[in-house]
Enzyme design. Structure first.
Site, PDB file in Angstrom:
ATOM      1  N   ARG A   1      33.804  46.189  26.825  1.00 50.33           N
ATOM      2  CA  ARG A   1      34.508  46.305  25.542  1.00 50.33           C
ATOM      3  C   ARG A   1      33.795  47.284  24.594  1.00 50.33           C
ATOM      4  O   ARG A   1      34.439  47.952  23.804  1.00 50.33           O
ATOM      5  CB  ARG A   1      34.636  44.932  24.877  1.00 50.33           C
ATOM      6  CG  ARG A   1      35.749  44.099  25.477  1.00 50.33           C
ATOM      7  CD  ARG A   1      35.867  42.768  24.782  1.00 50.33           C
ATOM      8  NE  ARG A   1      37.122  42.116  25.145  1.00 50.33           N
ATOM      9  CZ  ARG A   1      37.434  40.874  24.800  1.00 50.33           C
ATOM     10  NH1 ARG A   1      36.591  40.134  24.109  1.00 50.33           N
ATOM     11  NH2 ARG A   1      38.599  40.356  25.150  1.00 50.33           N
ATOM     12  N   LYS A  40      45.243  28.486  36.092  1.00 51.66           N
ATOM     13  CA  LYS A  40      46.321  27.576  35.691  1.00 51.66           C
ATOM     14  C   LYS A  40      47.680  28.252  35.627  1.00 51.66           C
ATOM     15  O   LYS A  40      47.789  29.373  35.119  1.00 51.66           O
ATOM     16  CB  LYS A  40      46.029  27.019  34.298  1.00 51.66           C
ATOM     17  CG  LYS A  40      44.891  26.053  34.238  1.00 51.66           C
ATOM     18  CD  LYS A  40      44.756  25.605  32.812  1.00 51.66           C
ATOM     19  CE  LYS A  40      43.669  24.581  32.617  1.00 51.66           C
ATOM     20  NZ  LYS A  40      43.542  24.310  31.164  1.00 51.66           N
ATOM     21  N   GLY A  74      40.716  38.293  31.241  1.00 48.05           N
ATOM     22  CA  GLY A  74      39.271  38.444  31.062  1.00 48.05           C
ATOM     23  C   GLY A  74      38.507  38.385  32.381  1.00 48.05           C
ATOM     24  O   GLY A  74      37.696  39.264  32.680  1.00 48.05           O
ATOM     25  N   GLY A 123      43.646  37.034  26.369  1.00 50.06           N
ATOM     26  CA  GLY A 123      44.890  36.488  25.810  1.00 50.06           C
ATOM     27  C   GLY A 123      45.830  37.573  25.298  1.00 50.06           C
ATOM     28  O   GLY A 123      47.045  37.500  25.482  1.00 50.06           O
TER      29      GLY A 123
HETATM   30  P1  ADP Z   1      41.968  35.694  33.768  1.00 45.84           P
HETATM   31  O1  ADP Z   1      40.817  35.391  32.847  1.00 45.84           O
HETATM   32  O2  ADP Z   1      41.802  36.964  34.513  1.00 45.84           O
HETATM   33  O3  ADP Z   1      43.304  35.561  33.084  1.00 45.84           O
HETATM   34  P2  ADP Z   1      41.945  32.999  34.732  1.00 45.84           P
HETATM   35  O4  ADP Z   1      41.032  32.575  33.635  1.00 45.84           O
HETATM   36  O5  ADP Z   1      43.324  32.458  34.721  1.00 45.84           O
HETATM   37  O6  ADP Z   1      41.964  34.578  34.898  1.00 45.84           O
HETATM   38  O7  ADP Z   1      41.356  32.574  36.127  1.00 45.84           O
HETATM   39  C1  ADP Z   1      40.067  32.879  36.572  1.00 45.84           C
HETATM   40  C2  ADP Z   1      39.390  31.604  36.988  1.00 45.84           C
HETATM   41  O8  ADP Z   1      40.164  30.970  38.012  1.00 45.84           O
HETATM   42  C3  ADP Z   1      38.029  31.851  37.556  1.00 45.84           C
HETATM   43  O9  ADP Z   1      37.081  31.097  36.829  1.00 45.84           O
HETATM   44  C4  ADP Z   1      38.137  31.331  38.980  1.00 45.84           C
HETATM   45  O10 ADP Z   1      36.996  30.648  39.419  1.00 45.84           O
HETATM   46  C5  ADP Z   1      39.289  30.371  38.913  1.00 45.84           C
HETATM   47  N1  ADP Z   1      39.906  30.208  40.233  1.00 45.84           N
HETATM   48  C6  ADP Z   1      40.597  31.129  40.922  1.00 45.84           C
HETATM   49  N2  ADP Z   1      40.987  30.650  42.106  1.00 45.84           N
HETATM   50  C7  ADP Z   1      40.516  29.380  42.177  1.00 45.84           C
HETATM   51  C8  ADP Z   1      40.587  28.348  43.157  1.00 45.84           C
HETATM   52  N3  ADP Z   1      41.229  28.532  44.303  1.00 45.84           N
HETATM   53  N4  ADP Z   1      40.011  27.173  42.863  1.00 45.84           N
HETATM   54  C9  ADP Z   1      39.357  26.978  41.694  1.00 45.84           C
HETATM   55  N5  ADP Z   1      39.250  27.896  40.743  1.00 45.84           N
HETATM   56  C10 ADP Z   1      39.820  29.095  40.980  1.00 45.84           C
HETATM   57  C1  3PG Z   2      38.886  37.281  23.366  1.00 48.27           C
HETATM   58  O1  3PG Z   2      37.795  37.409  23.928  1.00 48.27           O
HETATM   59  O2  3PG Z   2      39.903  36.849  23.950  1.00 48.27           O
HETATM   60  C2  3PG Z   2      39.018  37.765  21.952  1.00 48.27           C
HETATM   61  O3  3PG Z   2      37.835  38.355  21.508  1.00 48.27           O
HETATM   62  C3  3PG Z   2      39.481  36.660  21.031  1.00 48.27           C
HETATM   63  O4  3PG Z   2      38.538  35.628  20.920  1.00 48.27           O
HETATM   64  P1  3PG Z   2      39.027  34.168  20.524  1.00 48.27           P
HETATM   65  O5  3PG Z   2      39.782  33.621  21.728  1.00 48.27           O
HETATM   66  O6  3PG Z   2      37.786  33.391  20.206  1.00 48.27           O
HETATM   67  O7  3PG Z   2      39.952  34.287  19.337  1.00 48.27           O
HETATM   68 MG    MG Z   3      39.938  33.610  32.177  1.00 49.11          MG
END
Ligand code: ADP
Ligand code: 3PG
Ligand code: MG
Length: 411
Positions: free
Chosen positions: A43, A206, A366, A391
């Site tokens: 970033r 999720k 992220g 997000g």
């Molecule tokens: P992003 O941040 O890219 O939107 P998410 O936060 O939705 O992605 O998902 C990433 C997370 O999902 C990671 O922490 C990863 O460990 C978890 N994950 C992915 N596949 C699995 C799985 N099969 N079982 C448990 N956790 C998983």
């Molecule tokens: C992020 O990392 O998604 C942004 O910096 C926003 O942070 P926040 O979810 O704490 O508002």
């Molecule tokens: Mg994530």
């Protein structure tokens, strides 16, 4: 490949007369740390072209950002000081850090800063007024920074209506920075007039986090491949026994809804070719880095085991689908990438995209963005666009209005 996206609606840096001005620049420097050390500076790097362009214009650049979710100024572990230091290294010039974001120290530091000077102010969220979108706080930010322009470049935070994303635009003429403009064009361009076929890779933790984006992708994509823990929830819904895998209960109605939309689009017979679930998964007997990887068909997930990645045959299907596609939108890792044994699916997808710079690849989320950058020798340059937003990129992909962008249009 260059993205041919929508143009940022109106207010952009090159249309403003910024020459020689003091500019208040909102960045998103909410970067991951471990033991006080920055673990991923993507970033910060992504903001450098905007800062450099403003310096070329002869501006004094006063930078504001949040970091984390601090309780107040006592949460000194959330200071922006280490970030100012990293920015100074990346810019190759000194950067002045001020340990407040409003008040006399700020006024003095800006006054003393030379033209072409860069000042980074302390974490905005040390003031509760930031999250409250407090207009008086926004007015103080504008006034104390001495700025005559506001540049919004914190794409990662424009889904929040905070003082530095929303109210601030009432007090200063406001434009989008280069990063915000690029994010907007890449994401809205891929979603609204993609080169086809358009493949969507959806994974992550999720289903419930990603319902609006899945629904939008059903409308615009030519194929959607599901992986990650999200796939387990779909597999369980299909009646498979997924052992001890992470699944999200209570998503039955949501998934029924998703299949209704799919059936309307492609018909029931083609549904499984359009919304593709893994046919095999890589399981582990426990969830840690010592777990051995074993691929099994989805019909044979052993009791007590965890599906932590898509299986080898499913990986080949992802790679083949990438080969057939012109645009790939990817959100959510395909497995538990924290553990190398279960990062195979995501790594193979990342490499397949990196090998095909002629394809349009848009990567958001992220965890997904952090992962692909680590896997790319060119810091993410091998892809068309790796979003700095978590997000924010999800919401923009889903076609939602983002307060920080709307505020620029209204300003
Ligand atoms: P992003 O941040 O890219 O939107 P998410 O936060 O939705 O992605 O998902 C990433 C997370 O999902 C990671 O922490 C990863 O460990 C978890 N994950 C992915 N596949 C699995 C799985 N099969 N079982 C448990 N956790 C998983
Ligand atoms: C992020 O990392 O998604 C942004 O910096 C926003 O942070 P926040 O979810 O704490 O508002
Ligand atoms: Mg994530």
């Amino acid at each position: 490949m260059k993205t041919v996206g929508k143009k940022f609606p109106k207010r952009v840096m090159r249309k403003a007369s910024l020459q020689g001005k003091t500019v208040l620049l909102r960045a998103d420097y909410n970067v991951p740390f471990e033991n006080g050390v920055i673990t991923d500076d993507y970033r910060i790097r992504a903001s450098v072209p905007t800062v450099q362009k403003l310096l070329e214009y002869g501006c004094k650049v006063v930078i504001i950002s949040h970091r984390g979710r601090p309780k107040g100024p006592e949460s000194t572990e959330f200071s922006l000081e280490p970030i100012a230091l990293r920015l100074s290294e990346l810019l190759g010039q000194s950067v002045r850090f001020v340990d407040d974001c409003v008040g006399p120290k700020v006024r003095m530091a800006v006054k003393r800063a030379p033209a072409h000077g860069v000042v980074v102010l302390e974490n905005l969220r040390f003031y509760a007024e930031e999250k409250a979108n407090d207009p008086e706080f926004a007015a103080r930010l504008a006034k104390d920074s001495g700025a005559s322009y506001f540049v919004q470049d914190g794409f990662g935070v424009v889904h929040r209506a905070h003082a530095s994303t929303s109210a601030i635009t009432m007090y200063l003429p406001s434009v989008a920075g280069l990063l915000l403009e690029r994010e907007y064009q890449a994401i809205t361009g891929a979603m609204s007039h993609p080169k086809r076929p358009l493949l969507a890779l959806m994974g992550g933790a999720k289903v419930s986090d990603k319902i609006p984006i899945i629904k939008r992708l059903i409308r615009v994509a030519d194929q959607i491949i599901i992986g990650g823990a999200m796939a387990n929830t779909f597999l369980a819904h299909r009646g498979h026994n997924v052992g001890a895998s992470k699944v999200e209960p209570d998503q039955t109605a949501v998934i029924d809804d998703i299949y209704d939309l799919v059936h309307k689009k492609v018909g029931a017979e083609m549904a499984d070719n359009f919304l593709v679930l893994p046919t095999d998964v890589a399981v582990g007997a426990h969830v840690d880095e010592t777990a051995r990887r074993r691929t099994v068909p989805v019909t044979q997930i052993p009791e007590g085991n965890y599906a932590l990645d898509i299986g080898d045959a499913s990986i080949e299907r992802v790679v083949a689908a990438i080969d057939r596609s012109q645009t790939i939108i990817w959100n959510g890792t395909l497995g538990m990438t924290e553990f190398p044994h279960f990062a195979h699916g995501s790594a193979r997808a990342a490499l397949a995209l990196a090998e095909h710079p002629e394809k349009e690849s848009i990567i958001g989320g992220g965890d997904t963005a952090g992962f692909v950058i680590q896997w790319d020798s060119r810091h993410g340059e091998s892809f068309s666009h790796v979003s700095t937003g978590g997000g924010a990129s999800l919401e923009l992909m889903a076609g939602q209005k983002l307060p920080g962008i709307e505020a620029l249009l209204d300003a």
